[in-house]
Design a protein around this motif. Structure first.
Motif, PDB file in Angstrom:
ATOM      1  N   LYS A 104     -16.006  -8.851  -0.848  1.00 37.71           N
ATOM      2  CA  LYS A 104     -14.625  -8.863  -0.672  1.00 37.71           C
ATOM      3  C   LYS A 104     -14.417  -9.308   1.026  1.00 37.71           C
ATOM      4  O   LYS A 104     -14.387  -8.507   1.777  1.00 37.71           O
ATOM      5  CB  LYS A 104     -14.039  -7.647  -0.877  1.00 37.71           C
ATOM      6  CG  LYS A 104     -13.898  -7.191  -2.407  1.00 37.71           C
ATOM      7  CD  LYS A 104     -13.593  -5.719  -2.655  1.00 37.71           C
ATOM      8  CE  LYS A 104     -12.197  -5.969  -2.589  1.00 37.71           C
ATOM      9  NZ  LYS A 104     -11.524  -4.403  -2.856  1.00 37.71           N
ATOM     10  N   PRO A 105     -14.165 -10.708   1.107  1.00 33.75           N
ATOM     11  CA  PRO A 105     -14.111 -11.206   2.487  1.00 33.75           C
ATOM     12  C   PRO A 105     -12.990 -10.470   3.359  1.00 33.75           C
ATOM     13  O   PRO A 105     -12.069 -10.362   2.685  1.00 33.75           O
ATOM     14  CB  PRO A 105     -13.957 -12.632   2.360  1.00 33.75           C
ATOM     15  CG  PRO A 105     -14.708 -12.916   1.067  1.00 33.75           C
ATOM     16  CD  PRO A 105     -14.318 -11.816   0.251  1.00 33.75           C
ATOM     17  N   GLY A 106     -13.376 -10.262   4.678  1.00 31.35           N
ATOM     18  CA  GLY A 106     -12.220  -9.595   5.482  1.00 31.35           C
ATOM     19  C   GLY A 106     -12.078  -8.170   5.226  1.00 31.35           C
ATOM     20  O   GLY A 106     -11.559  -7.293   6.077  1.00 31.35           O
ATOM     21  N   ARG A 107     -13.106  -7.533   4.548  1.00 33.59           N
ATOM     22  CA  ARG A 107     -13.217  -5.966   4.258  1.00 33.59           C
ATOM     23  C   ARG A 107     -14.517  -5.496   4.449  1.00 33.59           C
ATOM     24  O   ARG A 107     -15.366  -6.236   4.435  1.00 33.59           O
ATOM     25  CB  ARG A 107     -12.732  -5.486   2.894  1.00 33.59           C
ATOM     26  CG  ARG A 107     -11.042  -5.698   2.767  1.00 33.59           C
ATOM     27  CD  ARG A 107     -10.607  -5.276   1.321  1.00 33.59           C
ATOM     28  NE  ARG A 107     -10.926  -3.959   1.253  1.00 33.59           N
ATOM     29  CZ  ARG A 107     -10.056  -2.605   1.608  1.00 33.59           C
ATOM     30  NH1 ARG A 107      -8.918  -3.141   2.573  1.00 33.59           N
ATOM     31  NH2 ARG A 107     -10.399  -1.470   1.355  1.00 33.59           N
ATOM     32  N   TRP A 108     -14.690  -4.264   4.851  1.00 38.22           N
ATOM     33  CA  TRP A 108     -16.001  -3.604   5.162  1.00 38.22           C
ATOM     34  C   TRP A 108     -15.868  -2.352   4.700  1.00 38.22           C
ATOM     35  O   TRP A 108     -14.997  -1.788   4.224  1.00 38.22           O
ATOM     36  CB  TRP A 108     -16.212  -3.391   6.709  1.00 38.22           C
ATOM     37  CG  TRP A 108     -16.019  -4.888   7.480  1.00 38.22           C
ATOM     38  CD1 TRP A 108     -14.737  -5.323   7.995  1.00 38.22           C
ATOM     39  CD2 TRP A 108     -16.979  -5.797   7.819  1.00 38.22           C
ATOM     40  NE1 TRP A 108     -15.112  -7.004   8.684  1.00 38.22           N
ATOM     41  CE2 TRP A 108     -16.445  -7.146   8.518  1.00 38.22           C
ATOM     42  CE3 TRP A 108     -18.385  -5.866   7.660  1.00 38.22           C
ATOM     43  CZ2 TRP A 108     -17.042  -8.179   8.897  1.00 38.22           C
ATOM     44  CZ3 TRP A 108     -19.127  -7.004   7.848  1.00 38.22           C
ATOM     45  CH2 TRP A 108     -18.554  -7.653   8.628  1.00 38.22           C
ATOM     46  N   VAL A 109     -17.248  -1.952   4.426  1.00 40.87           N
ATOM     47  CA  VAL A 109     -17.772  -0.466   3.900  1.00 40.87           C
ATOM     48  C   VAL A 109     -18.643   0.134   4.538  1.00 40.87           C
ATOM     49  O   VAL A 109     -19.527  -0.733   5.043  1.00 40.87           O
ATOM     50  CB  VAL A 109     -17.814  -0.427   2.380  1.00 40.87           C
ATOM     51  CG1 VAL A 109     -19.132  -1.497   1.995  1.00 40.87           C
ATOM     52  CG2 VAL A 109     -17.928   0.614   1.758  1.00 40.87           C
ATOM     53  N   ASP A 110     -18.719   1.326   4.768  1.00 37.97           N
ATOM     54  CA  ASP A 110     -19.789   2.201   5.364  1.00 37.97           C
ATOM     55  C   ASP A 110     -20.280   2.956   4.332  1.00 37.97           C
ATOM     56  O   ASP A 110     -19.892   3.406   3.383  1.00 37.97           O
ATOM     57  CB  ASP A 110     -19.071   3.125   6.719  1.00 37.97           C
ATOM     58  CG  ASP A 110     -18.716   2.749   7.619  1.00 37.97           C
ATOM     59  OD1 ASP A 110     -18.994   1.246   7.959  1.00 37.97           O
ATOM     60  OD2 ASP A 110     -18.009   3.326   8.490  1.00 37.97           O
ATOM     61  N   VAL A 111     -21.607   2.498   4.302  1.00 41.84           N
ATOM     62  CA  VAL A 111     -22.629   3.341   3.317  1.00 41.84           C
ATOM     63  C   VAL A 111     -23.979   3.896   3.940  1.00 41.84           C
ATOM     64  O   VAL A 111     -24.091   3.759   5.198  1.00 41.84           O
ATOM     65  CB  VAL A 111     -23.011   2.258   1.934  1.00 41.84           C
ATOM     66  CG1 VAL A 111     -21.899   1.540   1.375  1.00 41.84           C
ATOM     67  CG2 VAL A 111     -23.571   0.830   3.035  1.00 41.84           C
ATOM     68  N   HIS A 112     -24.947   4.370   3.100  1.00 41.96           N
ATOM     69  CA  HIS A 112     -26.110   4.714   3.710  1.00 41.96           C
ATOM     70  C   HIS A 112     -27.302   4.145   2.680  1.00 41.96           C
ATOM     71  O   HIS A 112     -27.130   3.474   1.730  1.00 41.96           O
ATOM     72  CB  HIS A 112     -26.118   6.044   3.451  1.00 41.96           C
ATOM     73  CG  HIS A 112     -25.296   6.991   4.294  1.00 41.96           C
ATOM     74  ND1 HIS A 112     -25.556   7.322   5.385  1.00 41.96           N
ATOM     75  CD2 HIS A 112     -23.983   7.514   4.068  1.00 41.96           C
ATOM     76  CE1 HIS A 112     -24.516   8.141   6.108  1.00 41.96           C
ATOM     77  NE2 HIS A 112     -23.545   8.059   5.245  1.00 41.96           N
ATOM     78  N   LEU A 113     -28.362   3.971   3.359  1.00 32.72           N
ATOM     79  CA  LEU A 113     -29.481   3.520   2.689  1.00 32.72           C
ATOM     80  C   LEU A 113     -30.238   4.572   1.660  1.00 32.72           C
ATOM     81  O   LEU A 113     -30.427   4.047   0.540  1.00 32.72           O
ATOM     82  CB  LEU A 113     -30.540   3.129   3.559  1.00 32.72           C
ATOM     83  CG  LEU A 113     -30.186   1.946   4.767  1.00 32.72           C
ATOM     84  CD1 LEU A 113     -31.199   2.009   5.676  1.00 32.72           C
ATOM     85  CD2 LEU A 113     -30.029   0.731   3.979  1.00 32.72           C
ATOM     86  N   VAL A 114     -30.068   5.805   1.896  1.00 36.95           N
ATOM     87  CA  VAL A 114     -30.860   6.616   1.138  1.00 36.95           C
ATOM     88  C   VAL A 114     -29.814   7.836   0.734  1.00 36.95           C
ATOM     89  O   VAL A 114     -29.120   8.198   2.054  1.00 36.95           O
ATOM     90  CB  VAL A 114     -31.876   7.407   1.688  1.00 36.95           C
ATOM     91  CG1 VAL A 114     -32.437   8.556   1.131  1.00 36.95           C
ATOM     92  CG2 VAL A 114     -33.141   6.342   1.637  1.00 36.95           C
ATOM     93  N   LYS A 115     -28.957   7.973  -0.201  1.00 40.18           N
ATOM     94  CA  LYS A 115     -28.014   9.054  -0.353  1.00 40.18           C
ATOM     95  C   LYS A 115     -28.398  10.400  -0.471  1.00 40.18           C
ATOM     96  O   LYS A 115     -27.608  11.172   0.178  1.00 40.18           O
ATOM     97  CB  LYS A 115     -27.251   8.635  -1.721  1.00 40.18           C
ATOM     98  CG  LYS A 115     -27.895   8.837  -2.907  1.00 40.18           C
ATOM     99  CD  LYS A 115     -27.097   8.468  -4.006  1.00 40.18           C
ATOM    100  CE  LYS A 115     -27.851   8.326  -5.252  1.00 40.18           C
ATOM    101  NZ  LYS A 115     -26.895   7.734  -6.485  1.00 40.18           N
ATOM    102  N   ARG A 116     -29.606  10.890  -0.648  1.00 38.84           N
ATOM    103  CA  ARG A 116     -30.076  12.188  -0.623  1.00 38.84           C
ATOM    104  C   ARG A 116     -31.713  12.345  -0.870  1.00 38.84           C
ATOM    105  O   ARG A 116     -32.187  11.444  -1.427  1.00 38.84           O
ATOM    106  CB  ARG A 116     -29.421  13.097  -1.724  1.00 38.84           C
ATOM    107  CG  ARG A 116     -29.569  12.914  -3.170  1.00 38.84           C
ATOM    108  CD  ARG A 116     -28.810  13.790  -4.147  1.00 38.84           C
ATOM    109  NE  ARG A 116     -29.355  13.890  -5.406  1.00 38.84           N
ATOM    110  CZ  ARG A 116     -28.875  13.004  -6.385  1.00 38.84           C
ATOM    111  NH1 ARG A 116     -28.017  12.167  -6.121  1.00 38.84           N
ATOM    112  NH2 ARG A 116     -29.308  13.025  -7.444  1.00 38.84           N
ATOM    113  N   ILE A 117     -32.203  13.373  -0.275  1.00 36.17           N
ATOM    114  CA  ILE A 117     -33.700  13.707  -0.312  1.00 36.17           C
ATOM    115  C   ILE A 117     -33.942  15.048  -0.819  1.00 36.17           C
ATOM    116  O   ILE A 117     -33.244  15.973  -0.281  1.00 36.17           O
ATOM    117  CB  ILE A 117     -34.250  13.356   0.974  1.00 36.17           C
ATOM    118  CG1 ILE A 117     -33.901  11.944   1.591  1.00 36.17           C
ATOM    119  CG2 ILE A 117     -35.725  13.656   0.837  1.00 36.17           C
ATOM    120  CD1 ILE A 117     -34.318  11.865   3.218  1.00 36.17           C
TER     121      ILE A 117
END
Length: 279
Positions: A104-117
């Motif tokens: 979705k151009p013009g929009r950003w999202v903050d995520v993680h590489l590993v969600k839990r351990i």
């Protein structure tokens, strides 16, 4: 990720025009984190691509895959434990996407590489830098470590053009040093385009700015030493990865950034066995 010699708390990937592709912050990311992540992804693919992103392993198995059987066992396992935590803690800013995975151009999202351990008391002791006895260290060989890759990364890996560049065997053969860092910098670079009349090839002309040299860990006082390092890295890549048909380094004479001209064979979707993590 674009790991340099030292892990950095903020890492950016930008296009040749300077547009932001992704940013990582919140925890240092470097070559060890890149190795751990690539191995986990290869293991996930080899195990059948679990929908929940789970990879079940042991800290001993992971450290042995990265470093082999050497005397610095405890030090290696501490490095891997730290890298796992960094992969979980780092926040990745990337282009937003819809439920189908389309950008979705013009929009950003903050995520993680590993969600839990999920881990046990021995890994906790390593992370807290507590003294670990020989008996406890031996127990790490069998202690299950469950790592869950984040959903957004799973969805991208399931798309052929992203999954195809996963190549743990080559990454491992490159060992440590400038060759590996340069390869990791080139592999996901967004500037590559299909060559006209040669659909099997892609190429790019990349500027080696001061920031790029720093990211690659080639930050000696003398520019000629940095250029020697890049040339060594090029030779190492050409020795290990035959996908790279040509890598030409041009040293600037007028104060502009040095340049790399790179031509490589485009990756095709490989069979799952090609992603098997090396022990």
């Amino acid at each position: 990720m674009v790991p340099g010699r030292q892990a950095q708390s903020e890492v950016e990937i930008r296009t040749a025009t300077g547009a932001l592709v992704s940013r990582a912050r919140g925890a240092p990311l470097g070559a060890v984190e890149a190795d751990v992540l690539t191995w986990l992804l290869a293991q996930w693919v080899q195990a059948g691509c679990a929908d929940d992103g789970a990879v079940h392993t042991t800290l001993y198995q992971l450290a042995a895959a990265l470093y082999g059987d050497r005397r610095k066992g405890t030090e290696d396992r501490r490095a891997v434990a730290s890298a796992l935590l960094n992969l979980h803690m780092a926040s990745i800013t990337t282009t937003d996407y819809d439920t189908s995975g389309e950008a979705k151009p013009g929009r950003w999202v903050d995520v993680h590489l590993v969600k839990r351990i999920h881990y046990g008391e021995h890994l906790q002791a390593l992370q807290d830098h507590q003294t670990v006895s020989a008996a406890e260290l031996g127990a790490l060989r069998g202690e299950t470590l469950s790592v869950y890759i984040d959903d957004w990364l799973i969805s991208r890996l399931q798309r052929d053009q992203v999954r195809a560049w996963l190549d743990w065997p080559v990454q491992r053969q490159l060992g440590a040093g400038i060759g590996k860092r340069l390869w990791l910098w080139l592999e996901p670079h967004p500037a590559f385009r299909e060559l006209k009349g040669h659909p099997e090839l892609e190429g790019a002309i990349l500027q080696l700015t001061d920031q790029a040299y720093a990211e690659l860990g080639a930050n000696c006082r003398e520019r000629r030493d940095n250029r020697k390092a890049i040339r060594r890295g090029i030779e190492r890549i050409k020795e290990i990865d035959d996908r790279y048909a040509a890598i030409e380094f041009t040293a600037s004479q007028d104060g502009t950034p040095d340049r790399l001209r790179v031509i490589r064979r485009r990756r095709t979707v490989a069979a799952q066995d090609d992603f098997a993590p090396a022990a």
